[in-house]
Design an enzyme around this catalytic site. Sequence first.
Site, PDB file in Angstrom:
ATOM      1  N   ARG A  41      19.885 -49.550 -33.367  1.00 54.79           N
ATOM      2  CA  ARG A  41      20.641 -50.342 -32.380  1.00 54.79           C
ATOM      3  C   ARG A  41      20.976 -51.722 -32.947  1.00 54.79           C
ATOM      4  O   ARG A  41      22.033 -52.286 -32.679  1.00 54.79           O
ATOM      5  CB  ARG A  41      19.835 -50.443 -31.078  1.00 54.79           C
ATOM      6  N   GLN A  43      19.619 -58.445 -18.978  1.00 55.61           N
ATOM      7  CA  GLN A  43      18.595 -57.454 -19.314  1.00 55.61           C
ATOM      8  C   GLN A  43      18.877 -56.898 -20.713  1.00 55.61           C
ATOM      9  O   GLN A  43      18.032 -56.222 -21.287  1.00 55.61           O
ATOM     10  CB  GLN A  43      18.623 -56.296 -18.312  1.00 55.61           C
ATOM     11  N   ASP A  68      21.284 -56.863 -26.676  1.00 54.49           N
ATOM     12  CA  ASP A  68      22.351 -57.084 -27.661  1.00 54.49           C
ATOM     13  C   ASP A  68      22.731 -58.573 -27.655  1.00 54.49           C
ATOM     14  O   ASP A  68      22.278 -59.339 -26.810  1.00 54.49           O
ATOM     15  CB  ASP A  68      23.581 -56.184 -27.352  1.00 54.49           C
ATOM     16  N   HIS A  92      14.657 -59.457 -21.368  1.00 59.06           N
ATOM     17  CA  HIS A  92      14.001 -58.318 -22.014  1.00 59.06           C
ATOM     18  C   HIS A  92      13.962 -58.447 -23.527  1.00 59.06           C
ATOM     19  O   HIS A  92      13.729 -57.461 -24.230  1.00 59.06           O
ATOM     20  CB  HIS A  92      14.712 -57.015 -21.627  1.00 59.06           C
ATOM     21  N   ALA A 131      33.628 -53.472 -15.778  1.00 61.26           N
ATOM     22  CA  ALA A 131      33.386 -54.916 -15.901  1.00 61.26           C
ATOM     23  C   ALA A 131      34.532 -55.604 -16.643  1.00 61.26           C
ATOM     24  O   ALA A 131      34.984 -56.689 -16.239  1.00 61.26           O
ATOM     25  CB  ALA A 131      32.072 -55.144 -16.635  1.00 61.26           C
TER      26      ALA A 131
HETATM   27  C1  BV8 Z   1       6.784 -55.135 -15.686  1.00 59.13           C
HETATM   28  C2  BV8 Z   1      14.164 -53.419 -23.272  1.00 59.13           C
HETATM   29  C3  BV8 Z   1       4.686 -55.917 -15.035  1.00 59.13           C
HETATM   30  C4  BV8 Z   1      13.972 -52.127 -23.957  1.00 59.13           C
HETATM   31  C5  BV8 Z   1      13.944 -52.756 -20.968  1.00 59.13           C
HETATM   32  C6  BV8 Z   1       7.974 -52.506  -9.451  1.00 59.13           C
HETATM   33  C7  BV8 Z   1       7.749 -53.844  -9.764  1.00 59.13           C
HETATM   34  C8  BV8 Z   1       7.505 -54.229 -11.082  1.00 59.13           C
HETATM   35  C9  BV8 Z   1       7.488 -53.280 -12.111  1.00 59.13           C
HETATM   36  C10 BV8 Z   1       7.710 -51.958 -11.799  1.00 59.13           C
HETATM   37  C11 BV8 Z   1       7.953 -51.565 -10.489  1.00 59.13           C
HETATM   38  N1  BV8 Z   1       8.123 -50.228 -10.502  1.00 59.13           N
HETATM   39  C12 BV8 Z   1       8.011 -49.774 -11.767  1.00 59.13           C
HETATM   40  C13 BV8 Z   1       7.747 -50.793 -12.579  1.00 59.13           C
HETATM   41  C14 BV8 Z   1       7.532 -50.674 -14.023  1.00 59.13           C
HETATM   42  C15 BV8 Z   1       8.808 -50.789 -14.850  1.00 59.13           C
HETATM   43  C16 BV8 Z   1      10.001 -50.173 -14.205  1.00 59.13           C
HETATM   44  O1  BV8 Z   1      10.788 -50.848 -13.556  1.00 59.13           O
HETATM   45  N2  BV8 Z   1      10.159 -48.873 -14.415  1.00 59.13           N
HETATM   46  C17 BV8 Z   1      11.323 -48.175 -13.909  1.00 59.13           C
HETATM   47  C18 BV8 Z   1      11.770 -47.128 -14.921  1.00 59.13           C
HETATM   48  C19 BV8 Z   1      10.932 -47.565 -12.570  1.00 59.13           C
HETATM   49  N3  BV8 Z   1       9.080 -52.169 -15.150  1.00 59.13           N
HETATM   50  C20 BV8 Z   1       8.465 -52.721 -16.211  1.00 59.13           C
HETATM   51  O2  BV8 Z   1       7.654 -52.143 -16.897  1.00 59.13           O
HETATM   52  C21 BV8 Z   1       8.807 -54.188 -16.516  1.00 59.13           C
HETATM   53  N4  BV8 Z   1       7.603 -54.901 -16.689  1.00 59.13           N
HETATM   54  O3  BV8 Z   1       7.023 -54.787 -14.565  1.00 59.13           O
HETATM   55  O4  BV8 Z   1       5.655 -55.777 -16.057  1.00 59.13           O
HETATM   56  C22 BV8 Z   1       3.606 -56.733 -15.583  1.00 59.13           C
HETATM   57  C23 BV8 Z   1       2.928 -57.556 -14.690  1.00 59.13           C
HETATM   58  C24 BV8 Z   1       1.917 -58.334 -15.180  1.00 59.13           C
HETATM   59  C25 BV8 Z   1       1.592 -58.295 -16.532  1.00 59.13           C
HETATM   60  C26 BV8 Z   1       2.295 -57.465 -17.402  1.00 59.13           C
HETATM   61  C27 BV8 Z   1       3.288 -56.672 -16.940  1.00 59.13           C
HETATM   62  C28 BV8 Z   1       9.547 -54.333 -17.836  1.00 59.13           C
HETATM   63  C29 BV8 Z   1      10.867 -53.648 -17.792  1.00 59.13           C
HETATM   64  C30 BV8 Z   1      11.628 -53.963 -19.084  1.00 59.13           C
HETATM   65  C31 BV8 Z   1      11.756 -52.707 -19.914  1.00 59.13           C
HETATM   66  N5  BV8 Z   1      12.669 -52.974 -21.023  1.00 59.13           N
HETATM   67  N6  BV8 Z   1      14.731 -53.104 -21.967  1.00 59.13           N
HETATM   68  C32 BV8 Z   1      15.214 -51.741 -24.679  1.00 59.13           C
HETATM   69  O5  BV8 Z   1      16.319 -52.248 -24.377  1.00 59.13           O
HETATM   70  O6  BV8 Z   1      15.075 -50.870 -25.559  1.00 59.13           O
HETATM   71  S1  BV8 Z   1      14.642 -52.085 -19.589  1.00 59.13           S
HETATM   72  C33 BV8 Z   1      16.027 -51.130 -19.977  1.00 59.13           C
HETATM   73  O7  BV8 Z   1      16.554 -50.599 -18.764  1.00 59.13           O
HETATM   74  C34 BV8 Z   1      17.211 -51.872 -20.465  1.00 59.13           C
HETATM   75  O8  BV8 Z   1      16.924 -52.947 -21.270  1.00 59.13           O
HETATM   76  C35 BV8 Z   1      17.882 -52.368 -19.244  1.00 59.13           C
HETATM   77  O9  BV8 Z   1      17.572 -53.705 -19.113  1.00 59.13           O
HETATM   78  C36 BV8 Z   1      17.176 -51.678 -18.165  1.00 59.13           C
HETATM   79  C37 BV8 Z   1      18.008 -51.312 -17.004  1.00 59.13           C
HETATM   80  O10 BV8 Z   1      19.067 -50.580 -17.456  1.00 59.13           O
HETATM   81  P1  BV8 Z   1      20.546 -51.069 -17.106  1.00 59.13           P
HETATM   82  O11 BV8 Z   1      20.823 -52.300 -17.870  1.00 59.13           O
HETATM   83  O12 BV8 Z   1      20.730 -51.137 -15.637  1.00 59.13           O
HETATM   84  O13 BV8 Z   1      21.342 -49.896 -17.749  1.00 59.13           O
HETATM   85  P2  BV8 Z   1      21.597 -48.454 -17.117  1.00 59.13           P
HETATM   86  O14 BV8 Z   1      22.089 -47.574 -18.209  1.00 59.13           O
HETATM   87  O15 BV8 Z   1      20.405 -48.046 -16.316  1.00 59.13           O
HETATM   88  O16 BV8 Z   1      22.773 -48.713 -16.075  1.00 59.13           O
HETATM   89  C38 BV8 Z   1      24.050 -49.122 -16.538  1.00 59.13           C
HETATM   90  C39 BV8 Z   1      24.901 -49.366 -15.303  1.00 59.13           C
HETATM   91  O17 BV8 Z   1      26.172 -49.830 -15.744  1.00 59.13           O
HETATM   92  C40 BV8 Z   1      25.153 -48.104 -14.500  1.00 59.13           C
HETATM   93  O18 BV8 Z   1      24.939 -48.385 -13.121  1.00 59.13           O
HETATM   94  C41 BV8 Z   1      26.629 -47.785 -14.747  1.00 59.13           C
HETATM   95  O19 BV8 Z   1      27.268 -47.273 -13.582  1.00 59.13           O
HETATM   96  C42 BV8 Z   1      27.190 -49.140 -15.077  1.00 59.13           C
HETATM   97  N7  BV8 Z   1      28.334 -49.117 -15.983  1.00 59.13           N
HETATM   98  C43 BV8 Z   1      28.578 -48.268 -17.019  1.00 59.13           C
HETATM   99  N8  BV8 Z   1      29.735 -48.627 -17.626  1.00 59.13           N
HETATM  100  C44 BV8 Z   1      30.210 -49.710 -16.971  1.00 59.13           C
HETATM  101  C45 BV8 Z   1      29.320 -50.037 -15.928  1.00 59.13           C
HETATM  102  N9  BV8 Z   1      29.520 -51.061 -15.085  1.00 59.13           N
HETATM  103  C46 BV8 Z   1      30.628 -51.809 -15.287  1.00 59.13           C
HETATM  104  N10 BV8 Z   1      31.523 -51.566 -16.260  1.00 59.13           N
HETATM  105  C47 BV8 Z   1      31.356 -50.531 -17.114  1.00 59.13           C
HETATM  106  N11 BV8 Z   1      32.263 -50.310 -18.075  1.00 59.13           N
END
Ligand code: BV8
Length: 237
Positions: free
Chosen positions: A59, A91, A94, A109, A220
């Site tokens: 990436r 988030q 890049d 992130h 976007a």
């Molecule tokens: C943490 C780096 C706690 C990696 C990423 C409730 C509360 C708190 C935490 C949790 C919770 N429930 C669950 C959790 C745990 C977890 C979580 O959320 N899990 C999910 C799967 C349920 N969260 C965590 O672990 C976070 N940490 O909570 O820590 C803690 C507390 C105390 C002490 C220690 C720890 C950390 C989360 C970060 C993970 N890392 N990124 C990497 O990049 O390799 S997250 C990863 O997914 C991406 O980076 C991105 O940021 C994230 C979300 O994805 P999106 O950006 O939304 O992308 P996606 O593909 O999903 O969607 C794209 C959208 O764009 C779509 O809707 C599409 O329709 C749209 N789209 C497409 N094309 C276009 C468009 N829109 C406009 N124009 C276009 N052309």
Amino acid sequence: MKAIQNIVILTGAGISAESGVATFRGPDGLWEGHRVEDVATPEAFVRDPDLVQKFYDERRAKLKTVQPNAAHQALAKLDRTWAGELLLVTQNVDDLHDRAGSKRLLHMHGELNSAWCLACDARSPFDGVMAAAPACPHCHQPGCLRPDIVWFGEMPYQMERIEQALSNCDLFVSIGTSGAVYPAAGFVQTARYHGAQTLEINLDPSEGSFHFHESRMGKAGELVPGWVEQLLSHGLC
Ligand code: BV8
């Protein structure tokens, strides 16, 4: 509608899609058959460091072949011209917002172009191949670098600064994110609780669409420039 002074913008992978950067949860949402949630974790890094380093090396290399799109450019123009407070929380790992020129920018992130040394804890700019176990630019220890990326289960960066901006903003705008990952997916509720207007710009309804006062569906690159012009001309969202 009250005048808009302070703005927080959250972006996700969707804002980089038109630049050719794969999103996480679209049809192309898998990497070599792996779910991101299975590769972007500390446990995966311990279990198979070469696989995880390869995921990020590929990436990072891809960044050299893509360019910011009209949405990144429009947000950079807003950054240059908005007199009130503005914080762009991305988030994305890049560098497209950075290259477009956004300054009031926070990578919650982490970033592909940054290395974190497990020997000395220093973070350094890095745009090479980490799987080759290079030496830390700071302490010169070889083979101790990990991607400076916030993995699942790790605390996102600068959360206090983000929470403070959310509690003080008049407008919260979410662009190109599925609302699948927390704590970012909860920002709209925090902003709304503190009285902000909330707008979502996304290709499809996100998991949190119902939290937003307004949703605009589309690409976007097509919607964000018009929204920025509207905001700069009329001070309204
Ligand atoms: C943490 C780096 C706690 C990696 C990423 C409730 C509360 C708190 C935490 C949790 C919770 N429930 C669950 C959790 C745990 C977890 C979580 O959320 N899990 C999910 C799967 C349920 N969260 C965590 O672990 C976070 N940490 O909570 O820590 C803690 C507390 C105390 C002490 C220690 C720890 C950390 C989360 C970060 C993970 N890392 N990124 C990497 O990049 O390799 S997250 C990863 O997914 C991406 O980076 C991105 O940021 C994230 C979300 O994805 P999106 O950006 O939304 O992308 P996606 O593909 O999903 O969607 C794209 C959208 O764009 C779509 O809707 C599409 O329709 C749209 N789209 C497409 N094309 C276009 C468009 N829109 C406009 N124009 C276009 N052309």
